[in-house]
Design a protein around this motif. Structure first.
Motif, PDB file in Angstrom:
ATOM      1  N   UNK A 119       0.831  -1.208   0.000  1.00 17.31           N
ATOM      2  CA  UNK A 119       0.000   0.000   0.000  1.00 17.31           C
ATOM      3  C   UNK A 119       0.863   1.255   0.000  1.00 17.31           C
ATOM      4  N   UNK A 120       1.920   1.271   0.798  1.00 13.17           N
ATOM      5  CA  UNK A 120       2.763   2.469   0.854  1.00 13.17           C
ATOM      6  C   UNK A 120       3.434   2.732  -0.492  1.00 13.17           C
ATOM      7  N   UNK A 121       3.810   1.676  -1.194  1.00 18.16           N
ATOM      8  CA  UNK A 121       4.396   1.851  -2.523  1.00 18.16           C
ATOM      9  C   UNK A 121       3.337   2.342  -3.512  1.00 18.16           C
ATOM     10  N   UNK A 122       2.174   1.717  -3.505  1.00 17.47           N
ATOM     11  CA  UNK A 122       1.111   2.107  -4.437  1.00 17.47           C
ATOM     12  C   UNK A 122       0.686   3.553  -4.203  1.00 17.47           C
ATOM     13  N   UNK A 123       0.565   3.952  -2.942  1.00 18.51           N
ATOM     14  CA  UNK A 123       0.192   5.336  -2.634  1.00 18.51           C
ATOM     15  C   UNK A 123       1.241   6.312  -3.165  1.00 18.51           C
ATOM     16  N   UNK A 124       2.515   5.936  -3.049  1.00 15.13           N
ATOM     17  CA  UNK A 124       3.580   6.817  -3.521  1.00 15.13           C
ATOM     18  C   UNK A 124       3.571   6.965  -5.038  1.00 15.13           C
ATOM     19  N   UNK A 153       4.054  -9.115  -5.192  1.00 15.17           N
ATOM     20  CA  UNK A 153       3.936  -8.648  -6.574  1.00 15.17           C
ATOM     21  C   UNK A 153       2.485  -8.634  -7.030  1.00 15.17           C
ATOM     22  N   UNK A 154       1.724  -9.618  -6.582  1.00 13.97           N
ATOM     23  CA  UNK A 154       0.305  -9.668  -6.941  1.00 13.97           C
ATOM     24  C   UNK A 154      -0.439  -8.475  -6.375  1.00 13.97           C
ATOM     25  N   UNK A 155      -0.162  -8.123  -5.134  1.00 15.08           N
ATOM     26  CA  UNK A 155      -0.823  -6.975  -4.524  1.00 15.08           C
ATOM     27  C   UNK A 155      -0.401  -5.681  -5.223  1.00 15.08           C
ATOM     28  N   UNK A 156       0.878  -5.572  -5.567  1.00 15.94           N
ATOM     29  CA  UNK A 156       1.340  -4.369  -6.251  1.00 15.94           C
ATOM     30  C   UNK A 156       0.655  -4.201  -7.604  1.00 15.94           C
ATOM     31  N   UNK A 157       0.508  -5.303  -8.332  1.00 15.13           N
ATOM     32  CA  UNK A 157      -0.157  -5.234  -9.633  1.00 15.13           C
ATOM     33  C   UNK A 157      -1.596  -4.764  -9.488  1.00 15.13           C
ATOM     34  N   UNK A 158      -2.281  -5.275  -8.469  1.00 14.88           N
ATOM     35  CA  UNK A 158      -3.685  -4.906  -8.271  1.00 14.88           C
ATOM     36  C   UNK A 158      -3.823  -3.465  -7.812  1.00 14.88           C
ATOM     37  N   UNK A 159      -2.973  -3.057  -6.875  1.00 14.50           N
ATOM     38  CA  UNK A 159      -3.084  -1.714  -6.318  1.00 14.50           C
ATOM     39  C   UNK A 159      -2.601  -0.641  -7.291  1.00 14.50           C
ATOM     40  N   UNK A 160      -1.547  -0.928  -8.042  1.00  9.98           N
ATOM     41  CA  UNK A 160      -0.982   0.068  -8.955  1.00  9.98           C
ATOM     42  C   UNK A 160      -1.689   0.093 -10.307  1.00  9.98           C
ATOM     43  N   UNK A 161      -2.375  -1.000 -10.644  1.00  9.03           N
ATOM     44  CA  UNK A 161      -3.153  -1.096 -11.886  1.00  9.03           C
ATOM     45  C   UNK A 161      -2.286  -0.909 -13.129  1.00  9.03           C
ATOM     46  N   UNK A 162      -1.074  -1.444 -13.061  1.00 11.40           N
ATOM     47  CA  UNK A 162      -0.183  -1.454 -14.223  1.00 11.40           C
ATOM     48  C   UNK A 162       0.498  -2.816 -14.263  1.00 11.40           C
TER      49      UNK A 162
END
Length: 361
Positions: free
Chosen positions: A273-278, A300-309
């Motif tokens: 979440x902190x990475x996606x928010x940034x 990585x799965x969470x980052x893909x979902x949160x960042x939408x890229x």
């Protein structure tokens, strides 16, 4: 091994202290010829981690001896890689050694950053010119001294993407019309520390423990409420801030009622979440990931979902994700020897471009 281009060797041990990464590279075009992670000597790892988290106090004699011992460990890694590659010292232009960060205080009244791993020892034990102590010139110029890898990322990776290093601390480079970069907060440091304290593991391999737990919403909110996450760049941080004591202080007494697996799941979510928010304010089209966290599929799965890229390893562009930072410090050594600046003032906040590091040999 032969190369038509000068060869450089990069060395780094990150905030996780899980090993010394050594990378043999050449440039124009960039090529990673050989790389390996060498185990960090156990006693040195324990003391370096304790110092980095502000938990250990040592006298000057102990600090000096640790500096020399770390220099010897870095030398051993360099020599082992050369032996594996079938190369002699006179075939290497220079070693770029980051060293081991034991304290990073760029926002102190008298800002400083300290990396150990004596470069003089490395030069003596390898017979190779060494470039080291990269961060302190940037700090002296009013910068954070970190991250320094965005200049390398800009030279290697295409515009439009973001490059995310998931080491102990997460740092991101955003390659758009200009180059931006900063530490987003914890990546593996809290996950590793809690895995060791709660489960006796050196780290949560593949996120296997975190994936069995549930995110505790109240705990996550309290951790994300730390002012660091809202602070605008330039900014950098380290283990001296994000450690288990920080987690307990932010969480309060309620953490005692939360299961260990749920805490582990929550720490993984905190990283994502902190990475996606940034990254939200920036219109990137792809997220390239490197560092130890690239081996954690749930993250990585969470980052893909949160960042939408799309999220991909830096291997897509020919650079092994485990050795991006080692390669970066080999590149920084090359820049220093060419008298070219290695920092990005728009990233670190320094007052201007600076040639980084000291040359030994």
């Amino acid at each position: 091994m032969t190369s038509g281009q000068p060869l450089f060797l990069g060395l780094i041990s990150g905030t996780s202290c899980d090993g010394i990464d050594a990378a043999l590279v050449s440039f124009a075009p960039f090529c990673l010829h050989q790389a390996k992670t060498y185990p960090f000597p156990g006693a040195l790892r324990d003391l370096s981690l304790s110092l980095g988290q502000g938990q250990a106090m040592v006298n000057l004699d102990d600090l000096g001896q640790l500096d020399v011992a770390l220099g010897a460990a870095f030398s051993d890694a360099a020599n082992a890689l050369l032996s594996a590659a079938g190369l002699k010292p006179d075939q290497i232009t220079a070693i770029g050694s980051h060293g081991q960060t034991v304290r990073h205080r760029p926002n102190a009244n008298a800002p400083f950053t300290l990396q150990l791993g004596c470069p003089h020892v490395i030069a003596e034990r390898t017979g190779i010119k060494v470039v080291a102590d990269f961060r302190r010139r940037d700090v002296a110029a009013g910068g954070q001294g970190a991250p320094l890898v965005p200049a390398f990322h800009a030279a290697i990776f295409p515009p439009g993407c973001a490059v995310l290093n998931l080491g102990g601390i997460a740092n991101v480079t955003i390659l758009l019309d200009s180059v931006l970069g900063f530490d987003t907060g914890p990546a593996n440091c809290l996950l590793d520390a809690h895995a060791q304290a709660a489960f006796g593991l050196t780290h949560d391999a593949g996120g296997s423990v975190a994936s069995t737990g549930k995110v505790h919403g109240a705990l996550l909110s309290r951790l994300l409420d730390d002012p660091y996450f809202q602070r605008a760049p330039p900014k950098s941080t380290g283990r001296e801030v994000f450690n288990l004591a920080w987690m307990h202080n932010r969480a309060g007494v309620t953490i005692e009622s939360i299961s260990a697996v749920d805490i582990q799941a929550t720490l993984l979510e905190l990283t994502a979440v902190s990475i996606a928010d940034a990254l939200k304010p920036h219109q990137i089209n792809e997220l390239l990931v490197c560092g130890g966290g690239v081996h954690c599929p749930p993250l990585l799965k969470r980052l893909s979902k949160l960042c939408r890229v799309p999220v991909a390893s830096t291997a897509r562009f020919g650079l092994d994700p485990d050795f991006v930072e080692a390669a970066a410090f080999a590149w920084l050594a090359r820049e220093t020897l060419a008298h070219r600046p290695g920092n990005r003032p728009e990233v670190t906040g320094a007052s201007g471009l600076r040639v980084l590091g000291a040359v030994i040999g």
